[in-house]
Design an enzyme around this catalytic site. Structure first.
Site, PDB file in Angstrom:
ATOM      1  N   TYR A  45     -11.196  -3.254   2.693  1.00  0.00           N
ATOM      2  CA  TYR A  45     -10.297  -2.793   3.736  1.00  0.00           C
ATOM      3  C   TYR A  45     -11.140  -2.598   4.987  1.00  0.00           C
ATOM      4  O   TYR A  45     -11.974  -1.702   5.053  1.00  0.00           O
ATOM      5  CB  TYR A  45      -9.679  -1.460   3.297  1.00  0.00           C
ATOM      6  CG  TYR A  45      -8.520  -0.963   4.131  1.00  0.00           C
ATOM      7  CD1 TYR A  45      -8.588  -0.888   5.519  1.00  0.00           C
ATOM      8  CD2 TYR A  45      -7.344  -0.528   3.506  1.00  0.00           C
ATOM      9  CE1 TYR A  45      -7.530  -0.416   6.269  1.00  0.00           C
ATOM     10  CE2 TYR A  45      -6.281  -0.045   4.255  1.00  0.00           C
ATOM     11  CZ  TYR A  45      -6.375   0.006   5.632  1.00  0.00           C
ATOM     12  OH  TYR A  45      -5.327   0.491   6.366  1.00  0.00           O
ATOM     13  N   GLU A  73       0.874  -1.172   0.000  1.00  0.00           N
ATOM     14  CA  GLU A  73       0.000   0.000   0.000  1.00  0.00           C
ATOM     15  C   GLU A  73       0.912   1.224   0.000  1.00  0.00           C
ATOM     16  O   GLU A  73       1.701   1.418   0.919  1.00  0.00           O
ATOM     17  CB  GLU A  73      -0.934   0.009   1.221  1.00  0.00           C
ATOM     18  CG  GLU A  73      -2.044   1.041   1.060  1.00  0.00           C
ATOM     19  CD  GLU A  73      -2.928   1.205   2.288  1.00  0.00           C
ATOM     20  OE1 GLU A  73      -2.597   0.681   3.368  1.00  0.00           O
ATOM     21  OE2 GLU A  73      -3.957   1.902   2.158  1.00  0.00           O
ATOM     22  N   ASP A 118      -5.618   9.988   8.930  1.00  0.00           N
ATOM     23  CA  ASP A 118      -4.338   9.495   9.410  1.00  0.00           C
ATOM     24  C   ASP A 118      -3.914  10.106  10.727  1.00  0.00           C
ATOM     25  O   ASP A 118      -4.160  11.267  11.006  1.00  0.00           O
ATOM     26  CB  ASP A 118      -3.258   9.752   8.353  1.00  0.00           C
ATOM     27  CG  ASP A 118      -3.444   8.813   7.190  1.00  0.00           C
ATOM     28  OD1 ASP A 118      -3.412   7.595   7.412  1.00  0.00           O
ATOM     29  OD2 ASP A 118      -3.655   9.295   6.065  1.00  0.00           O
TER      30      ASP A 118
END
Lengths: 269, 413
Positions: free
Chosen positions: A174, A49, A60
């Protein structure tokens, strides 16, 4: 067949969990990113990734945000990343999924970017700020160029949303293992296994688990319940430790660090 | 390929049947929800609860009660006689949002959202703040209702808005310094969104402007339209007609949309938004997203954004912390493209000059944000006939800016 599908098929035949390291392109330099990807492949990583640095990431945590910041300070541009992937494709067939903000995609033009990314040898993308409602046109374009848009499912995802997401996602799903941002955590949530089972009852797509997996032990647990294990912040923190030193030392050290995660996630240790 | 993308975009535009935003939160091509999956269910819940509350008489009566008895609404629409005389042009009215409790329009929104948070059973409030006005307004509402409150504020803004920082602390709010990026409003918003990613189950995020993912731009607009509704009623009483022009400053754009919105249907009323021209038009010198930006995505919605050729958000500058933001609310982008509103900019120096002039002529010290609207009025008014009427939204008080302006004038307080 797309490299992602092919890889998961091979792993399924071998009864093995995919190990998917995340790294930020261009931290500390684009050359080192390239060396790391090739080294990770040699050590047994199954997919990569690849994070496209963005100035304002919202999904994030501090570790990946700092790595984006360093990469951008170093001057890395989208074009440099695509060129690097082209270089990798001369010798490697490891599937590469980029993690890219929709802000960057939109700026480059979604269609144009997907075409260029596919042409460079990128196999798919996770787009953390693109929920399924807004993803339709991109998925349509992706289908035309044989590119995979990998969608996210979170612990907060409702049943009705999950139904749509498992239908639309391509390559794999995911699963976000925690309610929160990327980053290392001491424990993994208890309801993980139940949630993943629920997803798997609805789709044949492989389910990879990411966000918060920071120790080989957690990777081992994750590997038992999911088809893929994604580790990001722990690797980026390790990269940062060696960023000032010589490139070869960094690649060797980070590679060794990764080795234990790979073995654990595949249940070998 | 590009034709394909275009078709899809056109289809999306056509789905828009006149209600703005449409069901998916689009204002024409702008707006939307560009946010991680983790937050999507919370946004869906928020939208559902908000639409229920909006049509609930009890909720509205409660909100009206607090706006009247606690905030002090309606705020006056005041004829600025000496400013009018000085500019030798149209009559200039000031909508006195600076007279609200906490000194700005921000509390109209935080009262609404705190009531909504309690309806949703959320025990904790978070917010981002630039100038600190939204932070103080959030801290105030949270204190009054006994909710736990954390406010994210950029370190640079903490320095230049130290008074508001202190007020938030007095009100029992925990102010969390943001040290990332430019250490201003943009970065505080990133951090608040990240907090919400982890705390969404028990926390409500009160966004302070008409930015962010749907339903925020719609909801914050609705809570702020009280400014425009009152203005309409007041000007009809005072002048028996609508104004010719409404001028408001635009950072994220909540005070501007609040006063514009009820007048959008009155096409004879000119709507002018004033952005921060900073110290020049090079990258990093200004914060004029509508005047100088391009379409892009920031903080969950598609709008005009200041960014580079690779999609990275540009550095911005404004003397006013509340305008120092590289994006803008999607509805403003829509109004710009539809040519229903016009967006201009004034410089830091022009804003400071207006700040001083307003103080001396009217005995009102405006916030540096609102000073931008006054600065443009000073430039624009002399071109209009004396029988015309301008309403300027004086969105906040300049108390918080006194030390920053003093510093700029070479004095220290």
């Amino acid at each position: 067949m797309n490299r992602i599908d092919k890889k998961f098929q091979q792993l399924k035949e071998r009864g093995e969990t995919a190990f998917i390291p995340f790294i930020t392109a261009g931290d500390p330099s684009i050359e080192i990113t390239k060396s790391l990807i090739l080294d990770f492949e040699n050590r047994g990583a199954d997919l990569i990734e690849l994070g496209f640095p963005f100035s304002d990431p919202i999904a994030d945590g501090p570790v990946i945000q700092s790595s984006y910041f360093r990469a951008l300070e170093g001057g890395v541009k989208t074009d440099d990343i695509l060129e690097m992937v082209k270089g990798i494709r001369k010798t490697s067939e490891i599937p590469i999924v980029c993690m890219i903000s929709h802000s960057i995609l939109y700026k480059h033009g979604c269609g144009k970017f997907l075409e260029r990314a596919a042409d460079a040898g990128i196999d798919g993308a996770t787009i953390p700020d693109l929920p399924i409602e807004e993803a339709e046109s991109i998925i349509a374009i992706a289908n035309q160029v044989g590119f995979k848009v990998v969608c996210f499912i979170a612990p907060t995802t409702t049943d009705s949303r999950m139904k749509i997401i498992v239908e639309k996602s391509q390559g794999f799903l995911y699963y976000i293992s925690v309610v929160g941002i990327t980053g290392e955590r001491n424990t993994l949530s208890d309801d993980l296994a139940v949630n993943i089972k629920k997803i798997k009852s609805r789709t044949d797509l492989p389910v990879a688990l990411g966000f918060g997996i920071s120790t080989p032990e957690q990777a081992r647990v994750a590997g038992q319940i999911a088809d893929g294990v994604i580790v990001g912040s722990a690797i980026m923190r390790e990269i940062d430790k060696y960023a000032e030193g010589e490139g070869k030392l960094l690649v060797d050290s980070v590679g060794r660090f990764l080795g234990e995660f790979i073995e654990s996630s595949k249940g070998r240790i | 390929m590009e034709a394909e993308t275009k078709n899809i975009t056109e289809q999306q535009e056509m789905q828009c049947d006149g209600t703005i935003p449409d069901k998916s939160g689009h204002f024409g091509k702008f707006g939307g929800k560009f946010i991680p999956e983790t937050l999507m269910p919370a946004l869906e819940q928020l939208e559902r609860e908000y639409l229920l509350a909006k049509n609930d008489t009890k909720f509205n009566e409660e909100l009206q009660y607090y706006l009247r008895e606690y905030v002090g609404r309606p705020s006056p629409l005041y004829l600025a006689k000496r400013l009018t005389k000085k500019l030798n042009g149209p009559k200039i009215y000031l909508k006195r949002e600076d007279l609200n409790h906490t000194g700005a329009h921000k509390i109209n929104n935080t009262m609404g959202q705190v009531l909504l948070a309690m309806r949703m059973g959320k025990k904790r409030i978070i917010a981002e703040t630039g100038a600190g006005q939204h932070g103080v307004a959030t801290a105030t509402a949270a204190a009054m209702f006994g909710l736990k409150c954390d406010v994210y504020m950029g370190e640079e803004d903490m320095r230049r808005q130290s008074l508001n920082l202190f007020k938030m602390k007095l009100l029992g709010t925990n102010v969390i310094p943001v040290k990332t990026g430019s250490k201003t409003l943009k970065d505080a918003t990133n951090e608040a969104l990240r907090d919400w990613m982890s705390s969404v189950r028990e926390t409500h995020y009160i966004i302070g402007s008409v930015v962010g993912p749907h339903p925020y731009p719609m909801m914050v607009r609705d809570f702020q339209t009280i400014i425009g509704r009152e203005t309409k009623e007041q000007i009809l009483t005072l002048e028996n007609r609508l104004p010719d022009c409404i001028i408001a400053c635009v950072g994220g754009g909540s005070n501007a949309i609040g006063i514009f919105y009820p007048f959008i249907e009155n096409e004879e009323v000119k709507l002018i938004g004033v952005e921060a021209g900073g110290v020049g038009y090079d990258v990093g010198q200004h914060a004029a997203s509508l005047s100088k930006g391009e379409r892009g995505i920031l903080h969950g919605s598609l709008s005009y954004v200041l960014q580079d050729s690779d999609g990275q958000t540009s550095k911005v500058h404004s003397i006013s912390a509340g305008l120092d933001y590289p994006g803008v609310g999607p509805e403003h982008s829509y109004l710009k493209d539809e040519k229903r509103a016009e967006y201009v900019s004034v410089t830091d120096d022009e804003a400071v000059e207006a700040f001083n002039l307003c103080a001396r002529l009217e005995g009102i010290i405006p916030a540096l944000e609102a000073s931008h609207a006054i600065a443009y009025t000073i430039k624009f008014a002399p071109s209009l006939d004396k029988n015309k009427i301008i309403v300027v939204n004086l969105s906040g008080s300049g108390d918080k800016d006194s030390s920053e302006v003093a510093r700029k004038m070479g004095m220290s307080l």
